[in-house]
Design a protein around this motif. Structure first.
Motif, PDB file in Angstrom:
ATOM      1  N   MET A   1      38.966  47.512  19.015  1.00 50.24           N
ATOM      2  CA  MET A   1      38.273  47.970  20.022  1.00 50.24           C
ATOM      3  C   MET A   1      37.313  46.825  20.671  1.00 50.24           C
ATOM      4  SD  MET A   1      34.966  51.326  20.623  1.00 50.24           S
ATOM      5  CE  MET A   1      35.222  51.430  18.811  1.00 50.24           C
ATOM      6  N   PHE A   2      36.406  45.858  19.916  1.00 55.93           N
ATOM      7  CA  PHE A   2      35.716  44.976  20.540  1.00 55.93           C
ATOM      8  C   PHE A   2      36.556  43.672  20.493  1.00 55.93           C
ATOM      9  CE2 PHE A   2      32.774  48.391  18.108  1.00 55.93           C
ATOM     10  CZ  PHE A   2      32.141  48.497  19.884  1.00 55.93           C
ATOM     11  N   THR A   3      36.386  42.414  21.153  1.00 57.81           N
ATOM     12  CA  THR A   3      36.893  41.139  21.259  1.00 57.81           C
ATOM     13  C   THR A   3      35.925  39.764  20.564  1.00 57.81           C
ATOM     14  OG1 THR A   3      36.167  41.360  23.533  1.00 57.81           O
ATOM     15  CG2 THR A   3      38.220  41.579  23.539  1.00 57.81           C
ATOM     16  N   VAL A   4      36.529  39.151  20.162  1.00 54.64           N
ATOM     17  CA  VAL A   4      35.508  39.001  19.698  1.00 54.64           C
ATOM     18  C   VAL A   4      35.762  37.454  19.875  1.00 54.64           C
ATOM     19  CG1 VAL A   4      34.724  37.681  17.137  1.00 54.64           C
ATOM     20  CG2 VAL A   4      34.940  40.092  17.164  1.00 54.64           C
ATOM     21  N   GLY A   5      35.027  35.996  19.874  1.00 53.65           N
ATOM     22  CA  GLY A   5      35.115  34.708  20.081  1.00 53.65           C
ATOM     23  C   GLY A   5      34.615  34.155  18.931  1.00 53.65           C
ATOM     24  N   ILE A   6      34.747  33.242  18.873  1.00 49.04           N
ATOM     25  CA  ILE A   6      34.526  32.220  17.557  1.00 49.04           C
ATOM     26  C   ILE A   6      34.066  30.712  18.159  1.00 49.04           C
ATOM     27  CG2 ILE A   6      34.591  31.066  14.861  1.00 49.04           C
ATOM     28  CD1 ILE A   6      36.998  33.944  14.842  1.00 49.04           C
ATOM     29  N   ILE A   7      32.896  29.795  17.579  1.00 50.12           N
ATOM     30  CA  ILE A   7      32.693  29.402  17.894  1.00 50.12           C
ATOM     31  C   ILE A   7      32.185  28.055  16.754  1.00 50.12           C
ATOM     32  CG2 ILE A   7      31.420  27.548  19.665  1.00 50.12           C
ATOM     33  CD1 ILE A   7      31.064  29.985  21.221  1.00 50.12           C
ATOM     34  N   THR A   8      32.455  27.316  16.011  1.00 46.97           N
ATOM     35  CA  THR A   8      32.372  26.601  15.479  1.00 46.97           C
ATOM     36  C   THR A   8      32.088  24.960  15.454  1.00 46.97           C
ATOM     37  OG1 THR A   8      34.339  27.664  13.855  1.00 46.97           O
ATOM     38  CG2 THR A   8      32.908  25.474  12.838  1.00 46.97           C
ATOM     39  N   ALA A   9      30.559  25.006  15.586  1.00 42.32           N
ATOM     40  CA  ALA A   9      29.565  23.520  15.925  1.00 42.32           C
ATOM     41  C   ALA A   9      30.343  22.891  14.448  1.00 42.32           C
ATOM     42  CB  ALA A   9      28.371  23.777  15.939  1.00 42.32           C
ATOM     43  N   SER A  10      30.936  21.504  14.941  1.00 45.19           N
ATOM     44  CA  SER A  10      31.145  20.549  14.127  1.00 45.19           C
ATOM     45  C   SER A  10      31.843  19.696  14.402  1.00 45.19           C
ATOM     46  CB  SER A  10      32.327  21.047  12.844  1.00 45.19           C
ATOM     47  OG  SER A  10      33.635  19.928  11.687  1.00 45.19           O
ATOM     48  N   ASP A  11      31.106  18.442  14.443  1.00 48.78           N
ATOM     49  CA  ASP A  11      31.038  16.805  15.045  1.00 48.78           C
ATOM     50  C   ASP A  11      33.170  16.585  14.367  1.00 48.78           C
ATOM     51  OD1 ASP A  11      29.314  16.825  16.677  1.00 48.78           O
ATOM     52  OD2 ASP A  11      27.996  16.085  15.798  1.00 48.78           O
ATOM     53  N   LYS A  12      32.691  16.691  13.072  1.00 48.03           N
ATOM     54  CA  LYS A  12      33.883  16.485  12.076  1.00 48.03           C
ATOM     55  C   LYS A  12      35.306  17.132  12.720  1.00 48.03           C
ATOM     56  CE  LYS A  12      32.499  13.718   8.512  1.00 48.03           C
ATOM     57  NZ  LYS A  12      31.543  13.474   7.136  1.00 48.03           N
ATOM     58  N   GLY A  13      35.144  18.780  12.953  1.00 52.29           N
ATOM     59  CA  GLY A  13      36.207  19.465  12.478  1.00 52.29           C
ATOM     60  C   GLY A  13      36.606  19.241  13.870  1.00 52.29           C
ATOM     61  N   ALA A  14      35.670  19.093  15.313  1.00 53.42           N
ATOM     62  CA  ALA A  14      36.065  18.490  16.313  1.00 53.42           C
ATOM     63  C   ALA A  14      37.193  17.095  16.920  1.00 53.42           C
ATOM     64  CB  ALA A  14      34.954  18.796  17.626  1.00 53.42           C
ATOM     65  N   ALA A  51      26.575  25.719  24.906  1.00 53.80           N
ATOM     66  CA  ALA A  51      25.746  26.599  25.690  1.00 53.80           C
ATOM     67  C   ALA A  51      27.051  26.784  26.886  1.00 53.80           C
ATOM     68  CB  ALA A  51      25.231  26.154  26.510  1.00 53.80           C
ATOM     69  N   GLU A  52      28.443  25.586  27.790  1.00 53.17           N
ATOM     70  CA  GLU A  52      29.189  25.997  27.801  1.00 53.17           C
ATOM     71  C   GLU A  52      30.052  26.874  27.554  1.00 53.17           C
ATOM     72  OE1 GLU A  52      29.621  25.454  31.439  1.00 53.17           O
ATOM     73  OE2 GLU A  52      27.427  25.570  31.078  1.00 53.17           O
ATOM     74  N   LYS A  53      29.994  27.114  26.465  1.00 52.43           N
ATOM     75  CA  LYS A  53      31.479  28.371  25.563  1.00 52.43           C
ATOM     76  C   LYS A  53      30.730  29.677  25.364  1.00 52.43           C
ATOM     77  CE  LYS A  53      35.395  25.914  25.486  1.00 52.43           C
ATOM     78  NZ  LYS A  53      36.550  26.224  26.115  1.00 52.43           N
ATOM     79  N   MET A  54      29.354  29.226  25.001  1.00 56.01           N
ATOM     80  CA  MET A  54      29.496  30.329  25.514  1.00 56.01           C
ATOM     81  C   MET A  54      29.426  31.585  26.263  1.00 56.01           C
ATOM     82  SD  MET A  54      26.001  30.223  22.259  1.00 56.01           S
ATOM     83  CE  MET A  54      26.126  28.396  21.017  1.00 56.01           C
ATOM     84  N   LYS A  55      28.548  30.166  27.711  1.00 56.41           N
ATOM     85  CA  LYS A  55      28.413  31.347  28.686  1.00 56.41           C
ATOM     86  C   LYS A  55      30.523  32.076  28.663  1.00 56.41           C
ATOM     87  CE  LYS A  55      26.141  27.740  30.679  1.00 56.41           C
ATOM     88  NZ  LYS A  55      25.691  27.261  31.338  1.00 56.41           N
ATOM     89  N   GLU A  56      30.858  30.905  29.068  1.00 55.27           N
ATOM     90  CA  GLU A  56      32.573  30.768  29.479  1.00 55.27           C
ATOM     91  C   GLU A  56      32.496  32.398  29.003  1.00 55.27           C
ATOM     92  OE1 GLU A  56      36.589  29.233  27.646  1.00 55.27           O
ATOM     93  OE2 GLU A  56      35.443  27.944  28.356  1.00 55.27           O
ATOM     94  N   PHE A  57      32.936  32.508  27.314  1.00 53.08           N
ATOM     95  CA  PHE A  57      33.037  33.686  26.193  1.00 53.08           C
ATOM     96  C   PHE A  57      32.589  35.015  26.770  1.00 53.08           C
ATOM     97  CE2 PHE A  57      35.066  31.252  21.795  1.00 53.08           C
ATOM     98  CZ  PHE A  57      35.474  31.068  23.412  1.00 53.08           C
ATOM     99  N   ALA A  58      31.527  34.745  27.083  1.00 52.56           N
ATOM    100  CA  ALA A  58      30.859  35.638  27.464  1.00 52.56           C
ATOM    101  C   ALA A  58      31.115  35.613  29.469  1.00 52.56           C
ATOM    102  CB  ALA A  58      29.206  35.365  27.863  1.00 52.56           C
ATOM    103  N   ASP A  59      30.730  35.017  30.596  1.00 55.47           N
ATOM    104  CA  ASP A  59      30.927  35.790  31.922  1.00 55.47           C
ATOM    105  C   ASP A  59      32.334  35.839  32.358  1.00 55.47           C
ATOM    106  OD1 ASP A  59      28.199  35.486  31.288  1.00 55.47           O
ATOM    107  OD2 ASP A  59      28.035  33.336  31.942  1.00 55.47           O
ATOM    108  N   GLN A  60      33.182  35.006  31.816  1.00 50.48           N
ATOM    109  CA  GLN A  60      35.239  35.006  32.417  1.00 50.48           C
ATOM    110  C   GLN A  60      35.951  35.606  31.231  1.00 50.48           C
ATOM    111  OE1 GLN A  60      35.900  30.613  33.087  1.00 50.48           O
ATOM    112  NE2 GLN A  60      33.802  30.258  33.886  1.00 50.48           N
ATOM    113  N   ASP A  61      35.390  35.501  29.987  1.00 51.54           N
ATOM    114  CA  ASP A  61      36.387  36.150  29.092  1.00 51.54           C
ATOM    115  C   ASP A  61      35.879  37.103  28.505  1.00 51.54           C
ATOM    116  OD1 ASP A  61      37.847  33.837  29.112  1.00 51.54           O
ATOM    117  OD2 ASP A  61      36.816  33.422  27.273  1.00 51.54           O
ATOM    118  N   LYS A  62      34.209  37.882  29.158  1.00 52.73           N
ATOM    119  CA  LYS A  62      33.887  38.998  28.922  1.00 52.73           C
ATOM    120  C   LYS A  62      34.040  39.870  27.231  1.00 52.73           C
ATOM    121  CE  LYS A  62      33.129  40.427  33.524  1.00 52.73           C
ATOM    122  NZ  LYS A  62      31.738  38.993  33.873  1.00 52.73           N
ATOM    123  N   LEU A  63      33.541  39.061  26.131  1.00 53.11           N
ATOM    124  CA  LEU A  63      33.815  39.063  25.017  1.00 53.11           C
ATOM    125  C   LEU A  63      32.931  40.544  24.595  1.00 53.11           C
ATOM    126  CD1 LEU A  63      35.657  35.676  23.650  1.00 53.11           C
ATOM    127  CD2 LEU A  63      36.551  38.348  24.550  1.00 53.11           C
TER     128      LEU A  63
END
Length: 165
Positions: A1-14, A51-63
């Protein structure tokens, strides 16, 4: 029912230097609770990128739900809460307070988490710790109340009151 976006903040992971086990664990837990993961990214510990990823997930993807992991500690590169404050419109103090309170039952170091939670439009954003153990403990603790909060946020339910017994 609910859609999810996951953002991992990691210099090494990126950079591909570390496997993102916390983000994968978030994915497993939310899927087990009936949510659908629509977006999953690993980004550097960079306030603007987060911040940009969070905005994208909320505003464009409507998660419905955006979960971050990492970047909530005391390191100079830990800027996830600041990035979150840059994008949310209303704070959801109780969620982050509950995560810390539950963590402090397990270890006094739980008080060192700076994670926050808040609302942007029709999206709930929650900062989770970076360690897989803390992610599991935190996310499993909040899943039921978060579901109800999302139902209220999205107009699927309007009652928070429990009946008098």
């Amino acid at each position: 029912m609910f859609t999810v976006g996951i953002i991992t903040a990691s210099d090494k992971g990126a950079k591909g230097e570390r496997t993102d086990s916390s983000g994968k664990l978030i994915e497993e837990i939310v899927i087990a609770h009936g949510y659908t993961v629509k977006q999953y990214v690993v980004v550097p510990d960079d306030r603007d990128i987060l911040a940009e990823k969070m905005k994208e997930f909320a505003d464009q993807d409507k998660l419905s739900l955006i979960l971050t992991t990492g970047g909530t500690g005391f390191s100079k590169r830990d800027v996830t809460p600041e990035a979150t404050l840059d994008v949310i419109e209303r704070q959801a103090y109780g969620i982050s307070e509950a995560i810390r309170a539950n963590s402090m039952k397990i270890t006094p170091k739980g008080m060192l988490s700076r994670g926050i939670a808040g609302i942007r439009g029709d999206s709930l954003i929650i900062n989770l710790p970076g360690s897989p153990k803390a992610v599991k403990e935190s996310l499993e603790y909040i899943m039921s109340p978060v579901k109800h909060g999302l139902e209220i946020l999205l107009g699927l339910d309007s009652e928070c009151a429990e009946p008098i017994k």
